[in-house]
Design an enzyme around this catalytic site. Structure first.
Site, PDB file in Angstrom:
ATOM      1  N   HIS A   1      -2.979 -10.911   1.867  1.00 34.39           N
ATOM      2  CA  HIS A   1      -3.075 -11.622   3.234  1.00 34.39           C
ATOM      3  C   HIS A   1      -3.944 -12.476   3.687  1.00 34.39           C
ATOM      4  O   HIS A   1      -4.047 -13.579   4.050  1.00 34.39           O
ATOM      5  CB  HIS A   1      -2.655 -10.584   4.698  1.00 34.39           C
ATOM      6  CG  HIS A   1      -1.205 -10.076   4.664  1.00 34.39           C
ATOM      7  ND1 HIS A   1      -0.608  -9.448   3.821  1.00 34.39           N
ATOM      8  CD2 HIS A   1      -0.200 -10.352   5.493  1.00 34.39           C
ATOM      9  CE1 HIS A   1       0.617  -9.054   4.096  1.00 34.39           C
ATOM     10  NE2 HIS A   1       0.853  -9.605   5.220  1.00 34.39           N
TER      11      HIS A   1
ATOM     12  N   LYS B   1       5.943   0.242   6.634  1.00 28.19           N
ATOM     13  CA  LYS B   1       6.190   1.383   7.411  1.00 28.19           C
ATOM     14  C   LYS B   1       5.291   1.556   8.621  1.00 28.19           C
ATOM     15  O   LYS B   1       4.286   0.827   8.702  1.00 28.19           O
ATOM     16  CB  LYS B   1       5.864   2.744   6.578  1.00 28.19           C
ATOM     17  CG  LYS B   1       4.402   2.776   6.124  1.00 28.19           C
ATOM     18  CD  LYS B   1       4.514   4.292   5.502  1.00 28.19           C
ATOM     19  CE  LYS B   1       3.028   4.503   4.977  1.00 28.19           C
ATOM     20  NZ  LYS B   1       2.146   5.109   5.986  1.00 28.19           N
TER      21      LYS B   1
HETATM   22  S1  SF4 Z   1       3.346   9.541   2.160  1.00 28.61           S
HETATM   23 FE1  SF4 Z   1       1.460   9.960   2.564  1.00 28.61          FE
HETATM   24  S2  SF4 Z   1       0.170   8.897   0.851  1.00 28.61           S
HETATM   25 FE2  SF4 Z   1       2.383   8.244   0.778  1.00 28.61          FE
HETATM   26  S3  SF4 Z   1       2.291   6.456   2.034  1.00 28.61           S
HETATM   27 FE3  SF4 Z   1       2.761   7.892   3.441  1.00 28.61          FE
HETATM   28  S4  SF4 Z   1       0.768   8.466   4.317  1.00 28.61           S
HETATM   29 FE4  SF4 Z   1       0.481   7.413   2.366  1.00 28.61          FE
END
Ligand code: SF4
Lengths: 290, 183
Positions: free
Chosen positions: B36, B102
């Site tokens: 980015h 996410k």
């Molecule tokens: S599951 Fe855990 S290690 Fe994997 S992206 Fe999510 S926070 Fe990070």
């Protein structure tokens, strides 16, 4: 043909493979239980995708998450200084063989060392004991959850209520970032540095391991109910599964202090332990040794 | 799970409803913090063409290479909030149509989404093996940034599940959950 015994290095490569590719059973059970009571359809779909992914990772022998983290090692029992070299070589090999993502960079130049070692890593805690084995526990922590770590030096007068509020705020402010449903590691007591260590060590305790200390059980259960009633839900998208469990570890502290630390483990809270004996094959577990 | 096909038009994106679960097929491009920052510094003319109008995936995958052939081992989303300060400008200058990640993004980013016609699709954090299975690498740019930070061009087939978590009106599921949270 004579089979050469596995070296400590080989065993640690296996340990890292186990931790990264297989979700501990207690966490799998907690996810299944959560899916059973979750009524929100988006939340349910997130839990389903998580469990599906964990099964695929185990079956294919692949890391369950691309963020294979920075592994933290706890070495206890009987050992000598060679164990550091063994672990370091194992991390390098595991990075290439499993493979793990090279995550380790210089904090200022951001240059990647390429093999997860160097610049002080791998990070190892040493606790010598008189046992007749060498025990190595590993906890690979991804950044999504590790970045949510908090420490507070509360006043003793803040009491249990102050602790609860601090932990709940840490989890709820983190929102979807640490990939809920999470396992919440809480350290209480010690000095500031020790307290942060305690919070991480708390994540080594399986979810089905009940504490014998009632004050700890009450705190764990109280926070579990409170956090799952918050509505944050899997991935912060809403629902009734925000945490899979709360693990508290305490040690003594100064009479004028009340240190509290929170270290969140994502749903992919990965851990594995091994005991290496002189005269028999090593024993692996992702729970407690019996 | 409704299927959508990249590259996405503004119309495609505006037809997506908040909370809808979708899967994506077609080209998607990974970019994290470093990519980015470099893209904004160099601008669209001097950055990889694949970034323009793309489906941008916040992801630092594990990719294995043998004899010049790449395969995606694990590729789940990374925390999007780290790109909060950069994404609005990315959307405006590169015409990004969808961001996959996410944890959600700031209201400033949601504003840029509403203005330009872009959505935020929430992938399941950590579901890296499932997502990797539907991705093949077609090219890689800025490999000097390292495996996690490089710009990986991938071809997706039924890549999902993805939840429409910020729609092209700038409405956010995360915001509505946050408002309802019981402390
Ligand atoms: S599951 Fe855990 S290690 Fe994997 S992206 Fe999510 S926070 Fe990070």
């Amino acid at each position: 043909m004579i089979q050469l015994p596995e070296t400590t290095e080989d065993i640690v490569v296996r340990l890292l493979r186990l931790a990264n590719t297989k979700l501990p059973e207690d966490i799998g059970w907690a996810l299944e239980a959560a899916a059973g009571w979750e009524t929100d359809s988006i939340a349910y779909s997130q839990l389903g995708a998580i469990m599906d992914n964990a099964k695929k990772a185990e079956f294919l022998g692949r890391p369950m998450c691309q963020d294979t983290g920075i592994p933290v090692f706890y070495v206890s029992g009987r050992f000598d200084s060679s164990v550091r070299g063994d672990i370091e070589r194992a991390v390098r090999r595991a990075t290439a063989e499993i493979p793990l993502r090279p995550n380790l960079v210089d904090p200022l130049t951001r240059e990647n060392t390429g093999d997860n070692t160097g610049l002080g890593a791998p990070f190892i805690h040493y606790r010598p004991t008189d046992d007749d084995f060498l025990q190595i526990d590993v906890l690979p922590k991804g950044a999504g959850s590790e970045n949510m770590t908090r420490l507070a030096m509360l006043n003793p007068a803040d009491g249990i209520e102050g602790i609860q509020r601090f932990v709940a705020d840490a989890v709820l402010d983190a929102g979807g970032r640490p990939c809920p449903p999470t396992v919440v590691g809480v350290g209480i007591g010690g000095t500031s540095d020790r307290c942060v260590e305690l919070a991480k060590e708390a994540l080594l305790r399986p979810l089905d391991d009940r504490s014998r200390d009632k004050s700890i059980r009450d705190l764990e259960e109280g926070l579990f109910v409170k956090l799952n009633g918050s509505g944050l839900g899997p991935m912060g998208l809403g629902g009734s599964t925000t945490v899979l469990g709360v693990r508290v570890k305490k040690e003594g502290c100064h009479t004028a202090s009340l240190p509290v630390a929170v270290n969140i483990g994502c749903w992919a809270t990965r851990r594995a332990s091994v005991r290496i004996y002189r005269d028999r094959p090593p024993e692996f577990t992702q729970g407690v040794f019996r | 799970m409704r299927m959508i096909h990249a590259p996405l038009s503004e119309e495609d994106v505006r037809s997506l409803r908040l909370g809808e679960v979708v899967g994506i097929s077609g080209p998607i491009v990974t970019a994290r913090d470093e990519a980015h920052m470099r893209a904004l510094e160099k601008g669209p003319e001097n950055s990889p063409g694949c970034l323009r109008g793309c489906v941008l995936f916040h992801c630092g995958p594990i990719v294995s290479e043998s004899d010049g052939v790449y395969s995606v081992v694990a590729a789940g989303p990374t925390t999007s909030a780290r790109m909060d300060k950069l994404e609005a400008e990315m959307i405006r200058r590169f015409g990004i149509r969808a961001v996959i990640g996410k944890g959600g993004m700031s209201s400033e980013v949601a504003d840029a989404m509403r203005e330009c016609g872009c959505v935020y699709l929430a992938a399941v954090g950590g579901a890296a093996v499932t997502y990797a299975e539907s991705l093949t690498v077609t090219d890689v740019e800025w490999k000097d940034l390292g495996m996690a930070e490089a710009v990986w061009e991938m071809d997706a087939s039924s890549f999902g599940p993805l939840v429409v978590a910020i729609d092209a009106d700038g409405d956010s599921l995360y915001e509505s959950v946050r408002k309802r949270i019981r402390r």
